[in-house]
Design an enzyme around this catalytic site. Structure first.
Site, PDB file in Angstrom:
ATOM      1  N   ASP A 180      41.406  38.167  37.602  1.00 48.72           N
ATOM      2  CA  ASP A 180      42.146  39.015  37.208  1.00 48.72           C
ATOM      3  C   ASP A 180      43.806  38.881  37.810  1.00 48.72           C
ATOM      4  OD1 ASP A 180      41.210  40.279  39.399  1.00 48.72           O
ATOM      5  OD2 ASP A 180      42.255  41.899  39.081  1.00 48.72           O
ATOM      6  N   GLU A 238      39.424  42.261  40.612  1.00 49.06           N
ATOM      7  CA  GLU A 238      39.760  42.494  42.121  1.00 49.06           C
ATOM      8  C   GLU A 238      40.898  43.269  42.523  1.00 49.06           C
ATOM      9  OE1 GLU A 238      41.422  41.071  45.950  1.00 49.06           O
ATOM     10  OE2 GLU A 238      42.182  41.096  44.115  1.00 49.06           O
ATOM     11  N   ASP A 257      41.529  33.435  48.846  1.00 45.33           N
ATOM     12  CA  ASP A 257      42.449  34.356  48.279  1.00 45.33           C
ATOM     13  C   ASP A 257      43.577  34.559  49.220  1.00 45.33           C
ATOM     14  OD1 ASP A 257      43.230  36.071  46.469  1.00 45.33           O
ATOM     15  OD2 ASP A 257      41.852  37.779  46.806  1.00 45.33           O
TER      16      ASP A 257
END
Length: 413
Positions: free
Chosen positions: A80, A175, A198
């Protein structure tokens, strides 16, 4: 490198913005478009046990190619993008052999990505950058991570001479609104530990993060004709403004760094009768984190005491919900997993940058669900806005780190 570019652009041009106001899982149906594409791609590159559950969590397996016992490890990214800035109709621009000068993202709107403001740009001189067109975010957070994980798995499938144990990969929705790990089935994933891809700039390796909470304060008011309002009207918008003015001036994101925590007002809505202030609270230290939440409760109580006689009931109502906690507590007992990632970087001549995350990842919550999960760089910069960019070389290095971690984990002790 072109393979990485094409894969990444294929992901970012699919709108996967999550929706904090939705109660569905995932929060927006459009996220499933990319999720289903990832399922097909994982199968195509030769991964096994490829699944997608009813909540949109994608998992897959690369089987071990060694006979000795090796820990099962995992790599996780989210698909997302943040609702802070639009991710619809992303039109990436490719800047080859970056010359170190200003990059015109959008001439018509005079939107410039400049190294005079974003100094990190200068460390990527001569490299290939992917930027926005100035009207959307890019989505490197965290589609760069997905690109890197799938590319690394594809490389390992095609090069079986590289020895590795069983590897699990997982891609999550939501997330960016703090729900990415809520429905992640750690038992099904079956890894001893994992890494979220990430992080930001090349070399980042993080195992500490903020303790995090979200707060919402509702202020009540009384609407009276302004010509007859003296001593009667209570303007809830002004109450909200006064409340914000009582927050510590220097304890905001733009004034803090490193381990310093903050209060961050993220939204204000209002009318005379009712206003709402949304904010987030962050701190690495658990005791100070509690003090920050206590401070907001105490401030709310002061407002209620002051207006009790005039309003007749509580004029301010506060709700604070914890979001995630510092993963350091769960990672330190198995610190060898950080050391493996650090060693992998050093073997690839990447200088590890070990520092606290001024935010959170799925790994924060996963660590508390029994899956210790440090965070590794994915390469992007300036997340959540139109100035976001990612060097392609950083994504390639992240692929190399994943492969090297797999190799190191499989070495006979």
């Amino acid at each position: 490198m072109q393979h990485i570019i094409d894969r990444f652009i294929g992901y970012v041009t699919i709108d996967t913005e999550s929706d904090p106001n939705s109660e569905t899982i995932p929060s927006s149906k459009k996220q499933l478009v990319l999720a289903k594409n990832l399922v097909n791609e994982l199968k195509t590159i030769g991964m096994e046990d490829v699944t997608i559950d009813k909540n949109g969590y994608v998992m897959a397996t690369l089987p071990s190619n060694v006979e000795h016992e090796v820990p099962t490890i995992g790599f996780v990214s989210h698909y997302d993008t943040t609702p802070d800035f639009t991710g619809a109709n992303v039109k990436p621009q490719i800047i080859e052999n970056y010359d170190g000068k200003d990059i015109v993202l959008n001439a018509e709107q005079n939107i410039i990505l400049s190294p005079s403001y974003f100094k990190d740009l200068l460390q990527y001189k001569g490299q290939t950058l992917i930027t926005t067109d100035g009207t959307t975010l890019l989505g490197a957070d965290d589609k760069a991570g997905i690109t890197e994980i799938i590319t690394a798995m594809e490389y390992l499938v095609k090069n079986p001479e590289i020895k590795h144990g069983k590897i699990r990969v997982g891609f999550t929705p939501d997330e960016e609104i703090g729900r990415g790990a809520h429905h992640f089935d750690v038992e099904k994933f079956g890894a001893e530990w994992a890494y979220t891809m990430d992080g930001s700039q090349i070399g980042e390796l993080e195992y500490e993060n903020f303790n995090a909470a979200a707060a919402k304060i509702i202020f009540k008011g009384k609407s009276v004709h302004p010509g007859y309002a003296k001593g009667k009207m209570i303007n809830s918008m002004l109450l909200a403004s006064k409340f914000i003015s009582k927050l510590p001036k220097k304890e905001v994101p733009e004034e803090t760094k490193g381990y310093e925590g903050f209060f961050h007002v993220t939204g204000i809505t209002g009318s005379i009768e009712e206003s709402a202030v949304s904010m987030i609270v962050r701190d690495h230290d658990k005791k100070i984190f509690k003090k920050r939440k206590d401070f907001l409760h105490e401030l709310t109580a002061k407002f209620n005491k002051k207006y009790q006689k005039q309003f007749g009931e509580d004029i301010a109502i506060i709700e604070i919900k914890d979001q995630y906690y510092n993963m350091k507590e769960k990672v330190e007992p198995v610190f060898h997993i950080v050391k493996i990632a650090e060693k992998a970087m050093k073997k690839l001549n990447i200088q590890p940058i070990i520092k606290p995350i001024r935010g959170g990842t799925d790994g924060c919550q996963l660590s508390y669900k029994g899956l210790p999960c440090p965070n590794i760089f994915a390469g992007g910069h300036n997340f959540h806005g139109k100035y976001e960019y990612v060097p392609v070389e950083s994504m390639q290095k992240a692929v190399d780190v994943i492969v090297k971690i797999a190799e190191l984990t499989a070495e006979k002790k």
